[in-house]
Design a protein around this motif. Sequence first.
Motif, short mmCIF file in Angstrom:
data_model
loop_
_atom_site.label_atom_id
_atom_site.label_comp_id
_atom_site.label_asym_id
_atom_site.label_seq_id
_atom_site.Cartn_x
_atom_site.Cartn_y
_atom_site.Cartn_z
N GLN A 1 0.81 -1.21 0.00
CA GLN A 1 0.00 0.00 0.00
C GLN A 1 0.85 1.26 0.00
N ILE A 2 1.97 1.22 -0.74
CA ILE A 2 2.81 2.41 -0.90
C ILE A 2 2.15 3.28 -1.96
N GLN A 3 1.80 4.50 -1.60
CA GLN A 3 1.02 5.36 -2.49
C GLN A 3 1.83 6.04 -3.59
N SER A 4 3.12 6.27 -3.36
CA SER A 4 3.92 6.97 -4.38
C SER A 4 5.35 6.46 -4.37
N GLY A 5 6.06 6.78 -5.43
CA GLY A 5 7.46 6.39 -5.54
C GLY A 5 8.42 7.47 -5.07
N SER A 6 7.90 8.51 -4.44
CA SER A 6 8.80 9.56 -3.95
C SER A 6 9.34 9.22 -2.57
N GLY A 7 10.54 9.68 -2.30
CA GLY A 7 11.13 9.49 -0.99
C GLY A 7 11.67 8.09 -0.74
N GLU A 8 11.82 7.76 0.55
CA GLU A 8 12.38 6.48 0.97
C GLU A 8 11.49 5.82 2.01
#
Length: 139
Positions: free
Chosen positions: A31-38
Amino acid sequence: MIHKLFGAIGFVFMLAAQNASAADLKITISQIQSGSGELRIALYKQADQWLTKSFKKIQEPAVAGSVTVIISDIPAGDYAVALFHDVDSDGKMAKNFLGIPKEPYGFSNDARGSFGPPSFDASKFAVPAEGAAITIKLE
């Protein structure tokens, strides 16, 4: 000379025995909403150090959907995981003025606390000598 040879052989067997007792922990984060960050992941071994002093920490680039990470060389025992998606890559959990997290987070066993984080016992799971695999859903 023979004593040194037997000593070296004994040392090699000792290292092999240590590595044989270490396990891998496979963590799937969903359920990771975006590919930004870590993704910032902390593994805890002791209840009295829960959320203060981790046994191991890792950081992995975020990918929308799910990510699987492996933490190697874990001695068999009980552990708990806390993690968060550091969307803005500032190294800390963003919170609102009430202290409520503004970035997605999760705990092993998908444990949830009331008015704060869950306890170590609620998040605890066993890692046997063969290793373990867990899944954590971000909230």
